[in-house]
Write a protein that holds these residues in place. Structure first.
Motif, PDB file in Angstrom:
ATOM      1  N   ASP A 290      24.438  20.365  51.138  1.00  0.00           N
ATOM      2  CA  ASP A 290      24.152  21.799  51.181  1.00  0.00           C
ATOM      3  C   ASP A 290      24.445  22.402  49.811  1.00  0.00           C
ATOM      4  N   PRO A 291      23.480  23.110  49.214  1.00  0.00           N
ATOM      5  CA  PRO A 291      23.728  23.708  47.880  1.00  0.00           C
ATOM      6  C   PRO A 291      24.713  24.870  47.917  1.00  0.00           C
ATOM      7  N   ASN A 292      25.031  25.370  49.103  1.00  0.00           N
ATOM      8  CA  ASN A 292      25.948  26.500  49.231  1.00  0.00           C
ATOM      9  C   ASN A 292      27.320  26.034  49.709  1.00  0.00           C
ATOM     10  N   ILE A 293      28.300  26.866  49.465  1.00  0.00           N
ATOM     11  CA  ILE A 293      29.670  26.539  49.851  1.00  0.00           C
ATOM     12  C   ILE A 293      30.355  27.802  50.365  1.00  0.00           C
ATOM     13  N   ASP A 294      31.179  27.646  51.406  1.00  0.00           N
ATOM     14  CA  ASP A 294      31.943  28.779  51.944  1.00  0.00           C
ATOM     15  C   ASP A 294      33.240  28.930  51.155  1.00  0.00           C
ATOM     16  N   LEU A 295      33.492  30.147  50.678  1.00  0.00           N
ATOM     17  CA  LEU A 295      34.662  30.410  49.842  1.00  0.00           C
ATOM     18  C   LEU A 295      35.507  31.531  50.426  1.00  0.00           C
ATOM     19  N   LEU A 296      36.821  31.313  50.432  1.00  0.00           N
ATOM     20  CA  LEU A 296      37.745  32.413  50.699  1.00  0.00           C
ATOM     21  C   LEU A 296      37.754  33.307  49.462  1.00  0.00           C
ATOM     22  N   VAL A 297      37.482  34.587  49.632  1.00  0.00           N
ATOM     23  CA  VAL A 297      37.440  35.531  48.509  1.00  0.00           C
ATOM     24  C   VAL A 297      38.764  36.278  48.470  1.00  0.00           C
ATOM     25  N   MET A 298      39.549  36.055  47.415  1.00  0.00           N
ATOM     26  CA  MET A 298      40.858  36.699  47.290  1.00  0.00           C
ATOM     27  C   MET A 298      41.066  37.186  45.858  1.00  0.00           C
ATOM     28  N   ARG A 299      42.102  37.998  45.692  1.00  0.00           N
ATOM     29  CA  ARG A 299      42.354  38.570  44.369  1.00  0.00           C
ATOM     30  C   ARG A 299      42.742  37.490  43.371  1.00  0.00           C
ATOM     31  N   ASN A 300      42.199  37.601  42.183  1.00  0.00           N
ATOM     32  CA  ASN A 300      42.485  36.673  41.097  1.00  0.00           C
ATOM     33  C   ASN A 300      43.709  37.170  40.330  1.00  0.00           C
ATOM     34  N   MET A 301      44.837  36.464  40.438  1.00  0.00           N
ATOM     35  CA  MET A 301      46.069  36.894  39.773  1.00  0.00           C
ATOM     36  C   MET A 301      45.917  36.966  38.260  1.00  0.00           C
ATOM     37  N   ARG A 302      45.013  36.183  37.689  1.00  0.00           N
ATOM     38  CA  ARG A 302      44.883  36.108  36.235  1.00  0.00           C
ATOM     39  C   ARG A 302      43.942  37.158  35.659  1.00  0.00           C
ATOM     40  N   ALA A 303      43.298  37.916  36.509  1.00  0.00           N
ATOM     41  CA  ALA A 303      42.322  38.906  36.030  1.00  0.00           C
ATOM     42  C   ALA A 303      43.005  39.951  35.161  1.00  0.00           C
ATOM     43  N   GLY A 304      42.476  40.154  33.954  1.00  0.00           N
ATOM     44  CA  GLY A 304      42.979  41.168  33.045  1.00  0.00           C
ATOM     45  C   GLY A 304      44.106  40.727  32.144  1.00  0.00           C
ATOM     46  N   PHE A 305      44.630  39.524  32.339  1.00  0.00           N
ATOM     47  CA  PHE A 305      45.748  39.034  31.533  1.00  0.00           C
ATOM     48  C   PHE A 305      45.238  38.320  30.284  1.00  0.00           C
ATOM     49  N   THR A 306      45.979  38.507  29.196  1.00  0.00           N
ATOM     50  CA  THR A 306      45.683  37.755  27.977  1.00  0.00           C
ATOM     51  C   THR A 306      46.260  36.346  28.089  1.00  0.00           C
ATOM     52  N   GLU A 307      47.528  36.259  28.499  1.00  0.00           N
ATOM     53  CA  GLU A 307      48.195  34.965  28.665  1.00  0.00           C
ATOM     54  C   GLU A 307      49.243  35.121  29.769  1.00  0.00           C
ATOM     55  N   LEU A 308      48.828  34.828  30.995  1.00  0.00           N
ATOM     56  CA  LEU A 308      49.712  35.005  32.142  1.00  0.00           C
ATOM     57  C   LEU A 308      50.734  33.870  32.199  1.00  0.00           C
ATOM     58  N   ARG A 309      51.987  34.209  31.932  1.00  0.00           N
ATOM     59  CA  ARG A 309      53.068  33.239  32.127  1.00  0.00           C
ATOM     60  C   ARG A 309      53.459  33.323  33.596  1.00  0.00           C
ATOM     61  N   LEU A 310      53.226  32.261  34.338  1.00  0.00           N
ATOM     62  CA  LEU A 310      53.307  32.315  35.798  1.00  0.00           C
ATOM     63  C   LEU A 310      54.175  31.193  36.351  1.00  0.00           C
ATOM     64  N   LEU A 311      55.104  31.570  37.237  1.00  0.00           N
ATOM     65  CA  LEU A 311      55.926  30.608  37.963  1.00  0.00           C
ATOM     66  C   LEU A 311      55.419  30.492  39.393  1.00  0.00           C
ATOM     67  N   ASP A 312      55.261  29.255  39.859  1.00  0.00           N
ATOM     68  CA  ASP A 312      54.928  28.972  41.259  1.00  0.00           C
ATOM     69  C   ASP A 312      56.197  28.420  41.900  1.00  0.00           C
ATOM     70  N   ILE A 313      56.851  29.233  42.752  1.00  0.00           N
ATOM     71  CA  ILE A 313      58.162  28.889  43.300  1.00  0.00           C
ATOM     72  C   ILE A 313      58.035  28.675  44.798  1.00  0.00           C
ATOM     73  N   LYS A 314      58.274  27.446  45.254  1.00  0.00           N
ATOM     74  CA  LYS A 314      58.211  27.129  46.679  1.00  0.00           C
ATOM     75  C   LYS A 314      59.524  27.546  47.329  1.00  0.00           C
ATOM     76  N   ILE A 315      59.422  28.323  48.407  1.00  0.00           N
ATOM     77  CA  ILE A 315      60.586  28.941  49.031  1.00  0.00           C
ATOM     78  C   ILE A 315      61.040  28.165  50.266  1.00  0.00           C
ATOM     79  N   GLY A 316      62.356  28.032  50.417  1.00  0.00           N
ATOM     80  CA  GLY A 316      62.939  27.429  51.612  1.00  0.00           C
ATOM     81  C   GLY A 316      63.622  26.113  51.316  1.00  0.00           C
TER      82      GLY A 316
END
Length: 800
Positions: A290-316
């Protein structure tokens, strides 16, 4: 199986004196009063009780520890009585049982009374431990509810427990949740929110894989209309089915919160989700041709950033459970091993990803002791880096996160007069992170039900690649600061309706994992507060700096080489010989060349200025490679030196630690790196951020529980964390501080942020040109989000 005074003769139509021992595997059936339909028609509101814990002062089991449980009954004005709910048995709970049990909802009428009894589970007859009675109208008043209220939650209250003869036997902690008598329509589990594919440019390009196996796709809006073109990002639905239902339920709850309105602030920290879009893929076909794909559409955290310094912290401290959300036993066992050897077990969270790392962290080769990363496969290097990050403590993680030290040819005086310096950007970003984490910690506590969020993450970030102009103000930094919760693959979005239908054991299971989650959030918040305190909280004098030279080891503790302590004052380029460790004394004469200069910052800055410590070079580094010294094979002949810079205040109340890059296999390293030791313009910025969330958070006692990570002791840390959590618990029902408690000028006039805690309404306080203050408010949004545009709603005379 009777207590010391004999089984009490309590008037109970449904439960005779001394409960007969029942099966513990499932709760007792809920009895219904006669004429319940008629009662529903007359009901003022619907009541849900949460039974948290009891504190008993009398032991009713002479041989072993008690196994208490509680029953909740309603007594109508006409004298009829029925049991509404029963908690699980807390085996071994003894004098301090904990249940965190949510009762089924009950319609109540004027004159109804709630009766809560505590019993001790026994082999034949259960022992009566005491009863607490409270009129329903009193609980309704505590929740500040009325017949028109959609939802209201009261504070946690303690009721006295008494025997029939009046003897006091302890207290029981409960909370009332009051809802409108009208039933709300539920949300269908199979609902799919569709997003119009015509909104985006097509075909869409794949961005790659983040963390797990789900690929992301670049979405570009055709008509952004006030937002950025890349505001959204797409996630392959075929790899994210386990998150899809969570996002749909969250979206429905945000639109129609009903009785779960108290969860809106908590879910405001989640990434915005728009729905599912079916779009064509660039350069190939989707699944099954299938040439099409289903995508979850969500906010892009990197939008508008020049250089996003980002931590991914798993909780628990526990990040997997066999059988939960399709997790296999082998997979859960593998996760439990990882939990045990990483920071999850130690502090309740671990670092999983770090985007745009500072040079110091980037220079740390996790495979250096076995030949380095250069000759290794990319997959091996990725795994080794991940293990290194997972073992970082919270203090190490945040030190690297806030590391903005520049090389010697960085910004000059002329630049700083017109733009924020990197250290100012880090201070504002850290201040904003503290503020938002405080809101997140309290939002977790205000959730009406516990959740089972296993393996979900918190994102912390700021724009490390952009220095805003001073005319833009601190809001230009705060706007590009990230605190979000995400990754719902093994998570369940619990609601009050769902929770009431769970068995007592399942409710206890949700409470257990929610405590794990909140424990990780609390510790992360505490670490962020102490990082801010010691890096940016000193408005007084820095006394000295200690330069400690280490040899970097990727597989073991770094080797101490030597150190020197010098006063923090204007110092031209100077070379100091180090004081060495005992095993190196007399074998080497290495030295460090450095200088110190004071740099003032422009008037109006949140920082008065900073001491700039320049580390130029080192010489005569000793041979620290054990294999080489033993004459065995080794590719490295010299040390892998780096320098730790620790500044100590005159009162020794503040300690700040930073590190240079690692110079691999180098006898005479050249660093040419400059560190800023900042001095705050005024005291109280940390207290201001905390009091803007809840008054009690900024107390002196709470701030004293933030020791420097340089000299932390394990037993003391545990005590400080316990004190910190107690302060958070006590602030659940508190309002924010008054407008007198402002964050300060933030570089753009006198301005502060005041959150009307618990109501979802916040105010900006800005100084107008006429010396007055303008308060600007926003509608119910996540407390950490700043409104734009702002509408002036009030003017307050003077500076009071």
């Amino acid at each position: 199986g009777s207590n010391s005074k004999g089984a009490p003769h309590v008037a109970q139509p449904l439960l005779p004196s001394g409960h007969a021992a029942a099966e513990e595997a499932k709760p007792a059936p809920v009895s219904r009063p006669a004429g319940e339909d008629a009662r529903r028609g007359e009901a003022l509101c619907v009541l849900v009780l949460r039974i948290f814990k009891a504190t008993l002062t009398k032991n009713f089991d002479a041989i072993t520890k008690m196994d208490p449980y509680a029953t909740v009954s309603f007594r109508a004005a006409d004298g009829s009585r029925w049991e509404a709910s029963r908690t699980r048995v807390d085996r071994g709970g003894h004098m301090s049982p904990e249940w965190d049990h949510t009762c089924c909802k009950q319609p109540f009428c004027k004159g109804d009374t709630v009766e809560i009894e505590v019993w001790e589970k026994d082999m034949v007859f259960d022992d009566f431990c005491g009863k607490a009675c409270v009129p329903v109208e009193e609980l309704m008043s505590e929740a500040k509810a009325s017949a028109s209220t959609t939802f209201a939650a009261g504070n946690v209250i303690e009721l006295p427990l008494k025997l029939e003869d009046g003897e006091h036997t302890g207290t029981i902690s409960i909370q009332a949740l009051v809802m409108s008598a009208e039933e709300e329509k539920g949300h269908s589990d199979d609902t799919v929110t569709s997003v119009d594919p015509a909104l985006f440019h097509t075909p869409v390009a794949r961005l790659g894989v983040s963390g797990g196996t789900a690929p992301f796709f670049d979405l570009r809006l055709k008509q952004p209309s006030g937002t950025l073109e890349n505001h959204f990002i797409g996630k392959d639905l075929s790899h994210a089915h386990d998150e899809f239902s969570f996002y749909e339920e969250m979206l429905a709850l945000k639109k129609h919160p009903g009785k779960d309105v108290a969860m809106v602030d908590l879910l405001g920290f989640a990434l915005d989700y728009a729905g599912v879009a079916r779009l064509p893929v660039q350069g190939g076909k989707g699944r099954g041709g299938d040439p099409n794909i289903d995508l979850l559409v969500m906010r892009n955290m990197r939008a508008g950033f020049t250089e996003l310094r980002l931590l991914d912290i798993k909780i628990g401290q526990v990040t997997a459970q066999a059988g939960w959300q399709g997790k296999s036993r082998l997979g859960a066992l593998r996760n439990s091993v990882v939990d045990g050897i990483t920071n999850s077990q130690a502090e309740g969270f671990r670092l999983e990803g770090f985007d745009h790392r500072p040079p110091g962290l980037a220079s740390m080769d996790p495979l250096l002791d076995v030949g380095g990363c250069e000759k290794r496969k990319e997959k091996t290097v990725k795994k080794a880096n991940r293990v290194m990050l997972q073992r970082f403590s919270g203090a190490e993680m945040l030190a690297h996160f806030l590391d903005v030290h520049q090389p010697s040819n960085g910004l000059g005086e002329a630049d700083v007069s017109s733009v924020f310096s990197p250290i100012e950007v880090a201070e504002i970003a850290c201040h904003e992170v503290v503020f938002r984490l405080a809101n997140l910690a309290l939002a977790c506590r205000r959730s009406p039900v516990p959740h089972k969020w296993i393996g979900s993450s918190v994102a912390l970030g700021f724009d490390a690649g952009r220095l805003p102009r001073r005319t833009e103000g601190a809001k230009a930094v705060r706007k590009f600061t990230v605190v979000n919760i995400f990754d719902w693959g093994r998570s369940e979005l619990n609601t009050l309706e769902k929770h009431m239908r769970l068995s007592a054991d399942d409710q206890h299971d949700r409470s257990k994992f929610w405590k794990f989650y909140m424990g990780g959030i609390d510790r992360l918040f505490w670490e962020a507060c102490r990082a801010y305190k010691h890096m940016f909280g000193n408005a007084g004098e820095w006394k000295e700096i200690t330069l400690t030279l280490y040899d970097f080891d990727s597989m073991s503790r770094n080797d101490f080489i030597g150190k020197v302590t010098v006063p923090l004052q204007e110092t031209p380029e100077t070379t100091e010989t180090l004081t060495f460790s005992s095993r190196l004394a007399g074998t080497t004469h290495c030295s460090i060349t450095y200088s110190v200069a004071w740099r003032p910052l422009p008037k109006g800055s949140r920082l008065k200025g900073s001491w700039r410590v320049s580390i130029f070079r080192g010489s005569n580094m000793p041979d620290m490679d054990v294999m080489h010294r033993l004459g065995l094979f080794s590719s490295r002949k010299q040390a892998d030196p780096f320098i730790e810079v620790v500044a100590t205040s005159a009162t020794r109340s503040f300690q700040l630690r930073q590190c240079t890059t690692v110079k691999v296999d180098c006898a005479d390293p050249e660093w040419n790196e400059v560190f800023d030791i900042p001095v705050a313009t005024r005291e109280g910025e940390l207290q201001g951020a905390l009091k803007a969330v809840a008054k009690g958070l900024g107390s002196t006692e709470a701030l004293e529980a933030l020791p420097a990570d340089c000299d932390s002791q394990r037993h003391r840390i545990d005590e400080d964390i316990a004190l910190w959590k107690a302060h958070l618990d006590s602030c659940i029902g508190m309002e924010a501080a008054t407008p007198n408690h402002l964050f300060g000028d933030d570089g753009d006039d006198s301005r502060g942020w005041v959150d009307d805690s618990g109501k979802g309404t916040g105010f900006f306080i800005e100084e107008a040109n006429n010396g007055q203050y303008v308060a600007s408010c926003h509608a119910s949004e996540a407390a950490a989000r700043r409104p734009e545009p702002r509408t002036p709603v009030a003017v307050v005379e003077g500076r009071g």
